[in-house]
Design a protein around this motif. Structure first.
Motif, PDB file in Angstrom:
ATOM      1  N   PHE A 132       7.935  35.247   6.218  1.00  0.00           N
ATOM      2  CA  PHE A 132       7.412  34.927   4.893  1.00  0.00           C
ATOM      3  C   PHE A 132       8.483  34.314   4.000  1.00  0.00           C
ATOM      4  O   PHE A 132       8.203  33.412   3.206  1.00  0.00           O
ATOM      5  N   ALA A 133       9.715  34.787   4.134  1.00  0.00           N
ATOM      6  CA  ALA A 133      10.808  34.202   3.350  1.00  0.00           C
ATOM      7  C   ALA A 133      11.003  32.738   3.727  1.00  0.00           C
ATOM      8  O   ALA A 133      11.188  31.874   2.856  1.00  0.00           O
ATOM      9  N   SER A 134      10.943  32.441   5.023  1.00  0.00           N
ATOM     10  CA  SER A 134      11.065  31.054   5.472  1.00  0.00           C
ATOM     11  C   SER A 134       9.895  30.212   4.994  1.00  0.00           C
ATOM     12  O   SER A 134      10.061  29.053   4.592  1.00  0.00           O
ATOM     13  N   ALA A 135       8.693  30.803   5.025  1.00  0.00           N
ATOM     14  CA  ALA A 135       7.509  30.080   4.563  1.00  0.00           C
ATOM     15  C   ALA A 135       7.640  29.730   3.085  1.00  0.00           C
ATOM     16  O   ALA A 135       7.345  28.604   2.667  1.00  0.00           O
ATOM     17  N   LYS A 136       8.095  30.690   2.291  1.00  0.00           N
ATOM     18  CA  LYS A 136       8.246  30.432   0.857  1.00  0.00           C
ATOM     19  C   LYS A 136       9.277  29.349   0.594  1.00  0.00           C
ATOM     20  O   LYS A 136       9.124  28.538  -0.324  1.00  0.00           O
ATOM     21  N   ALA A 137      10.334  29.311   1.406  1.00  0.00           N
ATOM     22  CA  ALA A 137      11.355  28.276   1.249  1.00  0.00           C
ATOM     23  C   ALA A 137      10.768  26.885   1.503  1.00  0.00           C
ATOM     24  O   ALA A 137      11.290  25.878   1.004  1.00  0.00           O
ATOM     25  N   MET A 138       9.690  26.826   2.288  1.00  0.00           N
ATOM     26  CA  MET A 138       9.029  25.552   2.587  1.00  0.00           C
ATOM     27  C   MET A 138       7.847  25.288   1.672  1.00  0.00           C
ATOM     28  O   MET A 138       7.136  24.285   1.835  1.00  0.00           O
ATOM     29  N   GLY A 139       7.588  26.185   0.706  1.00  0.00           N
ATOM     30  CA  GLY A 139       6.419  26.030  -0.155  1.00  0.00           C
ATOM     31  C   GLY A 139       5.137  26.375   0.564  1.00  0.00           C
ATOM     32  O   GLY A 139       4.082  25.779   0.319  1.00  0.00           O
ATOM     33  N   CYS A 140       5.219  27.360   1.468  1.00  0.00           N
ATOM     34  CA  CYS A 140       4.067  27.749   2.285  1.00  0.00           C
ATOM     35  C   CYS A 140       3.815  29.249   2.192  1.00  0.00           C
ATOM     36  O   CYS A 140       4.618  30.000   1.646  1.00  0.00           O
ATOM     37  N   THR A 141       2.697  29.673   2.743  1.00  0.00           N
ATOM     38  CA  THR A 141       2.433  31.069   3.025  1.00  0.00           C
ATOM     39  C   THR A 141       1.972  31.154   4.467  1.00  0.00           C
ATOM     40  O   THR A 141       1.907  30.142   5.169  1.00  0.00           O
TER      41      THR A 141
END
Length: 432
Positions: free
Chosen positions: A237-246
């Motif tokens: 989830f941390a990586s997803a948020k860094a990409m503007g994703c969920t």
């Protein structure tokens, strides 16, 4: 309005069945006005007859479901018991003895929908199953009827409320998987054994049904690639948020660009926050449909629960009863295209790969070479030293679009590199 009532046999009187019985009783006048004839609950088949069922006349309760569906006066059988058997045998018997069927049985329809449709057509009966996918959300009928003149290219959806609740909690609170699952269980969103939900079996059955209807071809449960979400972590989830994703557990059904095949799959995926599905919270469901003429359509609402699912069942019941009165049947199985279902290896999408690597010069070049050798183009790379100072680093690679087979070969080769300590996570990126 004709005075002789249409008689309904109800198979199962649990959470959904009891709501169906309640609505049939409390809304009897409205249902009669909408149908053009009264509808009467003629029998309720259950396993435990001694259980008190509020609003259900005990005289209607029976444990002999077969005898109930064989009655010559039954017009419609409503099946909400689930599972393969005895549901399949009971539905078959109902058709053979003059009744049409309304079902909420996703597992049976995903496995044997073609055979059941064939028998219904042979016997001149209806088989409706709006409640089998996404609860109260009108979805089957729009795909089967409203979009019958259009060409559907893609169906992308959140079709399991339990997994969406868990992933939403992990995203919004930072909770781990087990903590979020425990909360879902305590609130009644997850079963005591959540395997069917969290391992994607429930969503895969729904994907098979959706793909078959959307692409006018036969897709069985065995054709659907399935991957659960139990390995999704807070780090993902941390990586997803860094990409503007969920991250969502998605059911994805696609027609190939050349129109010659289809794919159906269920797995966790990163999805941009700008996509409408990213904002689907809690235990809600939503399905995003892309077609040639209509463009992009979104269907959203409660995907489970007694009353919402009963709403879909009653909608089908009204339609089937109207057909009975007019002497007609509704839309049946539409599988004229008979398109092959391509294996997962041919699916093309983007990927997010997280690697634990040695923190030393030349590692990035080695990793990039492996991607190039397997024909997978890299979009972005992010490298960060580990906070524990252990001499390793985290390397996150986001690819351009590539086939799943190419990505699998890449990951296997990466695992053989001495400088790669481990592949921490692989996540597909969808909805862009």
């Amino acid at each position: 309005m004709r005075t002789r009532p249409l008689k309904v046999a109800l198979l199962g009187c649990g959470v959904v069945g009891s709501e169906v019985a309640r609505i049939m009783t409390t809304h009897a006048d409205d249902l009669a006005a909408r149908i053009g004839a009264p509808v009467e609950l003629a029998g309720v088949a259950v396993r435990r007859p001694s259980k008190v069922r509020e609003g259900v006349d005990p005289a209607l309760v029976t444990t002999d479901a077969t005898a109930l569906v064989k009655r010559g006066d039954i017009d419609v059988v409503v099946e909400v018991i689930g599972g393969i058997e005895p549901a399949r045998a009971l539905i078959t018997t109902a058709f053979e003895h003059g009744a049409s069927v309304v079902s909420a049985n996703k597992a049976l329809l995903a496995q044997d929908g073609a055979a059941l449709h064939a028998l219904a057509e042979e016997q001149g009966r209806d088989l409706y199953y709006e409640a089998a996918v996404a609860g109260a959300i009108p979805l089957i009928r729009p795909l089967r009827e409203s979009l019958a003149g259009d060409k559907v290219n893609r169906v992308l959806g959140i079709v399991n409320g339990t997994t969406n609740f868990i992933l939403d909690k992990m995203d919004s609170t930072g909770a781990g998987y087990q903590e979020a699952l425990d909360e879902a269980t305590a609130l009644g969103y997850a079963e005591a054994d959540p395997t069917a939900d969290v391992e994607g079996f429930d969503a895969a059955a729904k994907a098979a049904i959706l793909a078959g209807i959307a692409f006018h071809t036969r897709v069985r449960l065995d054709d659907v690639y399935r991957e659960g979400m139990t390995e999704v972590t807070a780090a993902d989830f941390a990586s997803a948020k860094a990409m503007g994703c969920t991250i969502k557990l998605l059911a994805i059904c696609e027609r190939a660009a050349d129109g010659g095949s289809v794919t159906a799959r269920v797995h966790p995926a990163m999805i941009p926050l700008s996509h409408p599905l990213a904002s689907v919270r809690g235990a809600y469901n939503a399905v995003f449909v892309e077609s040639d003429a209509a463009g992009q359509l979104m269907f959203y609402g409660p995907g489970a629960g007694g009353a919402p699912t009963a709403s879909a069942v009653l909608g089908d019941l009204v339609a089937v009863c109207r057909n009975k009165l007019s002497g007609a049947t509704g839309p049946g199985d539409s599988a004229y295209t008979q398109l092959p279902v391509s294996p997962m290896g041919e699916v093309v999408t983007r990927y997010h790969i997280s690697l634990d690597v040695a923190d030393k010069p030349g590692v990035l070049a080695q990793v990039a070479t492996v991607f190039a050798e397997h024909g997978v183009s890299i979009d972005t790379v992010r490298q960060q030293g580990r906070q524990d100072g252990g001499g390793d680093a985290s390397l996150v690679v986001v690819t351009h679009r590539a086939s799943d087979a190419s990505l699998s070969g890449t990951v296997e080769a990466l695992r053989n590199l001495d400088t790669v300590r481990g592949v921490a996570s692989i996540m597909r990126v969808e909805g862009e």
